[in-house]
Enzyme design. Structure first.
Site, PDB file in Angstrom:
ATOM      1  N   GLU A 134      -8.045  -2.409  32.189  1.00 20.74           N
ATOM      2  CA  GLU A 134      -6.934  -2.430  33.148  1.00 20.74           C
ATOM      3  C   GLU A 134      -7.370  -2.804  34.557  1.00 20.74           C
ATOM      4  O   GLU A 134      -6.940  -2.198  35.544  1.00 20.74           O
ATOM      5  CB  GLU A 134      -6.199  -1.074  33.113  1.00 20.74           C
ATOM      6  CG  GLU A 134      -5.721  -0.754  31.696  1.00 20.74           C
ATOM      7  CD  GLU A 134      -4.952   0.558  31.561  1.00 20.74           C
ATOM      8  OE1 GLU A 134      -4.937   1.336  32.527  1.00 20.74           O
ATOM      9  OE2 GLU A 134      -4.386   0.786  30.481  1.00 20.74           O
ATOM     10  N   GLU A 250      -4.615  -1.433  21.070  1.00 20.73           N
ATOM     11  CA  GLU A 250      -4.028  -0.086  21.182  1.00 20.73           C
ATOM     12  C   GLU A 250      -2.570  -0.091  20.737  1.00 20.73           C
ATOM     13  O   GLU A 250      -1.710   0.519  21.354  1.00 20.73           O
ATOM     14  CB  GLU A 250      -4.079   0.400  22.643  1.00 20.73           C
ATOM     15  CG  GLU A 250      -5.443   0.349  23.270  1.00 20.73           C
ATOM     16  CD  GLU A 250      -5.470   0.916  24.690  1.00 20.73           C
ATOM     17  OE1 GLU A 250      -4.527   1.637  25.080  1.00 20.73           O
ATOM     18  OE2 GLU A 250      -6.437   0.638  25.402  1.00 20.73           O
TER      19      GLU A 250
HETATM   20  C1  GLA Z   1      -4.493   3.213  28.048  1.00 21.26           C
HETATM   21  C2  GLA Z   1      -5.972   3.370  27.692  1.00 21.26           C
HETATM   22  C3  GLA Z   1      -6.187   4.118  26.412  1.00 21.26           C
HETATM   23  C4  GLA Z   1      -5.248   5.293  26.274  1.00 21.26           C
HETATM   24  C5  GLA Z   1      -3.834   4.811  26.423  1.00 21.26           C
HETATM   25  C6  GLA Z   1      -2.769   5.824  26.123  1.00 21.26           C
HETATM   26  O1  GLA Z   1      -3.899   2.169  27.453  1.00 21.26           O
HETATM   27  O2  GLA Z   1      -6.637   2.152  27.619  1.00 21.26           O
HETATM   28  O3  GLA Z   1      -7.526   4.539  26.338  1.00 21.26           O
HETATM   29  O4  GLA Z   1      -5.589   6.275  27.195  1.00 21.26           O
HETATM   30  O5  GLA Z   1      -3.712   4.340  27.754  1.00 21.26           O
HETATM   31  O6  GLA Z   1      -3.092   7.112  26.400  1.00 21.26           O
END
Ligand code: GLA
Length: 346
Positions: A134, A250
């Site tokens: 991020e 994710e």
């Molecule tokens: C972000 C992070 C993950 C996780 C998600 C949801 O996307 O990259 O590691 O913490 O949030 O909790």
């Protein structure tokens, strides 16, 4: 249905790995599903800075060690996740005891030490690593974008202390300490057109500086409306056009919109519980299956698709009042219709 040959990951071997993010507790609860349907695992939290190295003289390896041992015993591939992230980060890495920004040297030394420890401990067993998480700016309003341009960098403490060097050096160190691992720049809202452009600009800048960046991680925190299939295709094509590999890192499919990952800012708005009707479940299944259909079309550039959890009895999106159904497997650990469809259509 639960014979040895009924397996999502085995069916998808010809396309990409099927992964799940898990905690040690999730591992215990989902052992059977993980063994049967998944070929890759990510530590949901147990490789993050604040979990492993919460204080200067404290290192906690138990959780990550347990998950890595399970993966090795069961021939699952391993993704490493998020050593450099502005969240789940101990304060002392970026701020001193008076709250002032730490020096560039201090921040870079902390990043290298952490990457060294994760890389040397797990690098030889892993295939991929979300090295920086991020780092692209998320929302930029129209006024600022028009005035200053679509600037790609998130203005985190890391960035304030080190500029883009914290990203570049993190990748160099990851490559040094885990030379055989595919190194990923991971981000969310990756199908929003402006965010997509920022991620591309950031990746291009890194490649221009000869940073060992191998892939883009598309987090894939999607909901029932976003992204549109067209925007998803555009993002896959834009990232692949940089010459990079892709991983969906994710994935989940939220029935609500009011989460921080939504594309539209929602201010002072609390959503009401949504009833999980058969009709909604059918649309949810259809959308999951359609999204996997798109991933299959791009299997030449996608190496893995990981869901952020396994079954609906646990997900970060679950809420005691606003029940959700974000995963591929039901609360009772049964494969949902989308899984059957994904297997049929593969
Ligand atoms: C972000 C992070 C993950 C996780 C998600 C949801 O996307 O990259 O590691 O913490 O949030 O909790």
């Amino acid at each position: 249905m639960h014979s040895d040959t009924f397996s999502l990951s085995q069916t998808y071997e010809k396309y990409f790995l099927i992964g799940a993010a898990i905690s040690p507790y999730g591992l215990e609860r989902n052992t059977a599903l993980l063994k049967q349907h998944f070929s890759s695992v990510t530590c949901e939290n147990h490789m993050k800075y604040s979990m492993v190295h919460p204080q200067r003289d404290v290192w906690k390896w138990d959780g990550a060690d347990q998950i890595v041992a399970f993966a090795k015993e069961n021939h699952k591939q391993i993704r490493l996740h998020a050593p450099v992230w502005h969240e789940q980060l101990p304060e002392w890495v970026v701020r001193d005891t008076d709250g002032f920004l730490q020096s560039r040297d201090h921040v870079l030394a902390c990043i290298e030490e952490y990457i060294y420890n994760i890389g040397t401990r797990y690098g030889k067993d892993a295939y991929a690593w979300d090295v920086v998480n991020e780092a692209a700016a998320d929302r930029i309003d129209d006024y600022n974008r028009e005035k200053f341009g679509n600037i790609p960098y998130r203005n985190s403490d890391f960035f304030q202390a080190c500029g883009i060097d914290y990203i570049a050096k993190a990748f160099h160190w990851a490559h040094k300490y885990a030379p055989n691992v595919q190194l990923i720049l991971n981000d969310f809202n990756e199908c929003d057109p402006y965010k997509r452009e920022r991620i591309c600009r950031l990746a291009q800048e890194l490649l221009h500086r000869d940073v060992p960046l191998h892939g883009i991680g598309m987090q894939g925190h999607y909901n029932m409306d976003n992204p549109s299939f067209d925007e998803l295709r555009r993002s896959i094509e834009a990232f692949a056009a940089l010459g990079l590999r892709l991983q969906i890192t994710e994935m989940d499919l939220d029935i609500y919109h009011n989460c921080e990952l939504d594309l539209m800012p929602v201010i002072n708005h609390v959503e009401q519980p949504i009833e999980l009707t058969e009709e909604l479940r059918a649309r949810h299944n259809a959308r999951y299956a359609a999204l996997f259909g798109i991933f299959r079309e791009y299997a030449d550039v996608i190496d893995s698709v990981t869901t952020w959890g396994v079954a609906d009895d646990w997900s970060w999106l679950q809420h005691p009042v606003m029940k959700n159904c974000p995963m591929l497997f039901s609360e009772a650990h049964e494969p949902k219709d989308c899984v059957l469809q994904m297997i049929r259509e593969a």
